[in-house]
Design a protein around this motif. Structure first.
Motif, PDB file in Angstrom:
ATOM      1  N   LEU A  61       1.156  -1.312  -0.403  1.00 48.13           N
ATOM      2  CA  LEU A  61      -0.275  -0.009  -0.063  1.00 48.13           C
ATOM      3  C   LEU A  61       1.146   1.152   0.422  1.00 48.13           C
ATOM      4  O   LEU A  61       0.467   2.500  -0.867  1.00 48.13           O
ATOM      5  CB  LEU A  61      -0.520   0.092   1.488  1.00 48.13           C
ATOM      6  CG  LEU A  61      -1.885  -0.703   0.940  1.00 48.13           C
ATOM      7  CD1 LEU A  61      -3.039  -1.009   2.457  1.00 48.13           C
ATOM      8  CD2 LEU A  61      -3.289  -0.688   0.233  1.00 48.13           C
ATOM      9  N   LEU A  62       2.126   1.136   0.390  1.00 45.82           N
ATOM     10  CA  LEU A  62       2.867   2.317   0.338  1.00 45.82           C
ATOM     11  C   LEU A  62       3.270   2.812  -0.254  1.00 45.82           C
ATOM     12  O   LEU A  62       3.462   4.279  -0.983  1.00 45.82           O
ATOM     13  CB  LEU A  62       3.853   1.875   1.529  1.00 45.82           C
ATOM     14  CG  LEU A  62       5.353   3.162   1.745  1.00 45.82           C
ATOM     15  CD1 LEU A  62       4.523   4.584   2.430  1.00 45.82           C
ATOM     16  CD2 LEU A  62       5.963   2.687   3.147  1.00 45.82           C
ATOM     17  N   LEU A 109       0.671   5.076  -7.982  1.00 48.15           N
ATOM     18  CA  LEU A 109       0.004   3.909  -8.893  1.00 48.15           C
ATOM     19  C   LEU A 109      -2.022   4.013  -8.521  1.00 48.15           C
ATOM     20  O   LEU A 109      -2.164   4.052  -9.514  1.00 48.15           O
ATOM     21  CB  LEU A 109       0.540   2.229  -9.345  1.00 48.15           C
ATOM     22  CG  LEU A 109      -0.318   1.677 -10.148  1.00 48.15           C
ATOM     23  CD1 LEU A 109       0.403   2.069 -11.590  1.00 48.15           C
ATOM     24  CD2 LEU A 109       0.244   0.367 -10.044  1.00 48.15           C
ATOM     25  N   LEU A 110      -1.784   3.780  -7.070  1.00 46.34           N
ATOM     26  CA  LEU A 110      -3.470   3.751  -6.863  1.00 46.34           C
ATOM     27  C   LEU A 110      -4.138   4.995  -7.194  1.00 46.34           C
ATOM     28  O   LEU A 110      -5.612   4.843  -7.881  1.00 46.34           O
ATOM     29  CB  LEU A 110      -3.095   3.040  -5.338  1.00 46.34           C
ATOM     30  CG  LEU A 110      -2.824   2.166  -5.112  1.00 46.34           C
ATOM     31  CD1 LEU A 110      -2.674   2.106  -3.800  1.00 46.34           C
ATOM     32  CD2 LEU A 110      -3.947   0.636  -5.687  1.00 46.34           C
ATOM     33  N   ILE A 111      -3.074   6.021  -7.276  1.00 49.22           N
ATOM     34  CA  ILE A 111      -3.852   7.362  -7.279  1.00 49.22           C
ATOM     35  C   ILE A 111      -4.583   7.327  -8.767  1.00 49.22           C
ATOM     36  O   ILE A 111      -5.010   7.765  -8.998  1.00 49.22           O
ATOM     37  CB  ILE A 111      -2.912   8.704  -6.321  1.00 49.22           C
ATOM     38  CG1 ILE A 111      -3.459   8.513  -5.405  1.00 49.22           C
ATOM     39  CG2 ILE A 111      -3.504   9.756  -7.002  1.00 49.22           C
ATOM     40  CD1 ILE A 111      -2.209   9.612  -4.659  1.00 49.22           C
ATOM     41  N   SER A 163      -4.919  -7.056 -13.742  1.00 50.50           N
ATOM     42  CA  SER A 163      -4.991  -7.859 -12.329  1.00 50.50           C
ATOM     43  C   SER A 163      -5.197  -6.042 -11.615  1.00 50.50           C
ATOM     44  O   SER A 163      -4.829  -7.011 -10.065  1.00 50.50           O
ATOM     45  CB  SER A 163      -4.309  -8.985 -11.762  1.00 50.50           C
ATOM     46  OG  SER A 163      -4.187 -10.348 -12.674  1.00 50.50           O
ATOM     47  N   LEU A 164      -5.140  -5.522 -12.342  1.00 52.09           N
ATOM     48  CA  LEU A 164      -4.497  -3.880 -11.161  1.00 52.09           C
ATOM     49  C   LEU A 164      -5.445  -3.559 -10.427  1.00 52.09           C
ATOM     50  O   LEU A 164      -5.729  -3.476  -9.531  1.00 52.09           O
ATOM     51  CB  LEU A 164      -3.978  -2.480 -12.213  1.00 52.09           C
ATOM     52  CG  LEU A 164      -2.887  -2.918 -12.815  1.00 52.09           C
ATOM     53  CD1 LEU A 164      -2.983  -2.030 -13.793  1.00 52.09           C
ATOM     54  CD2 LEU A 164      -1.598  -3.137 -12.189  1.00 52.09           C
ATOM     55  N   ASP A 165      -7.018  -4.661 -10.865  1.00 51.14           N
ATOM     56  CA  ASP A 165      -7.769  -4.157 -10.220  1.00 51.14           C
ATOM     57  C   ASP A 165      -8.279  -4.280  -8.973  1.00 51.14           C
ATOM     58  O   ASP A 165      -9.179  -4.621  -7.891  1.00 51.14           O
ATOM     59  CB  ASP A 165      -9.260  -4.070 -10.768  1.00 51.14           C
ATOM     60  CG  ASP A 165      -9.511  -6.146 -11.999  1.00 51.14           C
ATOM     61  OD1 ASP A 165      -8.358  -7.020 -11.881  1.00 51.14           O
ATOM     62  OD2 ASP A 165      -9.906  -6.251 -11.122  1.00 51.14           O
ATOM     63  N   GLU A 166      -7.276  -5.561  -9.088  1.00 49.13           N
ATOM     64  CA  GLU A 166      -7.145  -6.245  -7.768  1.00 49.13           C
ATOM     65  C   GLU A 166      -6.454  -6.071  -6.353  1.00 49.13           C
ATOM     66  O   GLU A 166      -6.364  -6.421  -5.052  1.00 49.13           O
ATOM     67  CB  GLU A 166      -7.081  -7.901  -7.402  1.00 49.13           C
ATOM     68  CG  GLU A 166      -7.518  -9.030  -8.392  1.00 49.13           C
ATOM     69  CD  GLU A 166      -8.244  -8.867  -8.542  1.00 49.13           C
ATOM     70  OE1 GLU A 166      -9.148  -9.063  -7.281  1.00 49.13           O
ATOM     71  OE2 GLU A 166      -9.447  -9.457  -9.020  1.00 49.13           O
TER      72      GLU A 166
END
Length: 221
Positions: free
Chosen positions: A39-40, A45-47, A125-128
């Motif tokens: 997560l860190l 990438l998440l943003i 699989s980035l949606d996971e």
């Protein structure tokens, strides 16, 4: 005949012994540390993914949450990046006749509910990735059987219910062994094979294969 073929041909019931239980306790520590690091380091990438989802369909939320069943049938909210249009759930009933996978699952290769960015996220699989939060919370593990829906479990046999003996995973042996090219019954056998043989070595092996699959997708849709 190989051990794997023998198992696939004859149902084998699972008993978790002391060795399995010790491994599962240590696995939780492993999951906490890796999910926190994930997560860190993946936060930029998440943003970026969140922004792309909002641009593709501004009416819907960035995250999709859904009740799934975890260890021992316990319900929890599983999180994913939204890959479908905001009204996708309402359209499921009219598409059920077009299901392309046998057993207690719904899969459709050209699902009209999936957005353009959603197709890419599913393929890679980035949606996971938001499920790292589920791992940190303790709902899931990094490696394990995929968490099923309530309606799927309602159709399980007692043998198939054994998938719920352990925490579900973000990735697992099914994802790196063909994924949507396999039917429901093959998926169950692979998951049960994982539970029988689970170890840190097998987990690391599956995680490494998952990274490869994210770069070179294997029938994900």
């Amino acid at each position: 005949m190989s051990e794997r073929k023998r198992r696939m041909g004859k149902p084998m019931w699972i008993t978790l012994d002391k060795q399995h239980k010790s491994y599962l306790s240590l696995k939780r520590i492993f999951d906490i540390h890796l999910s926190m690091l994930g997560l860190l380091f993946l936060s930029p990438l998440l943003i970026l993914i969140a922004a792309l989802i909002k641009c593709s369909d501004w009416k819907g939320k960035v995250l999709f949450k859904q009740i799934r069943l975890g260890k021992d049938g316990e319900e929890f909210w599983m999180y994913k990046f939204r890959t479908m249009h905001h009204d996708a759930e309402a359209k499921l009933e009219e598409l059920k006749a077009k299901n392309e996978i046998s057993g207690a699952m719904f899969k459709m290769k050209e699902d009209p509910r999936v957005t353009k960015i959603g197709k890419f996220l599913r393929k890679s699989s980035l949606d996971e990735l938001p499920q790292l939060w589920n791992v940190l919370k303790g709902d899931m593990s990094l490696v394990g059987p995929r968490p099923p829906l309530l309606r799927e479990v309602s159709e399980y046999t007692p043998y198939q219910i054994q998938r719920l003996l352990v925490k579900p995973g973000c990735t697992g042996i099914w994802q790196v062994s063909g994924r949507n090219s396999l039917d429901f019954y093959q998926m169950v056998e692979l998951d049960l094979e994982y539970i029988r043989d689970m170890s840190f070595y097998l987990d690391v092996k599956i995680i490494c294969k998952t990274i490869i699959v994210m770069v070179v997708p294997n029938n994900a849709y």
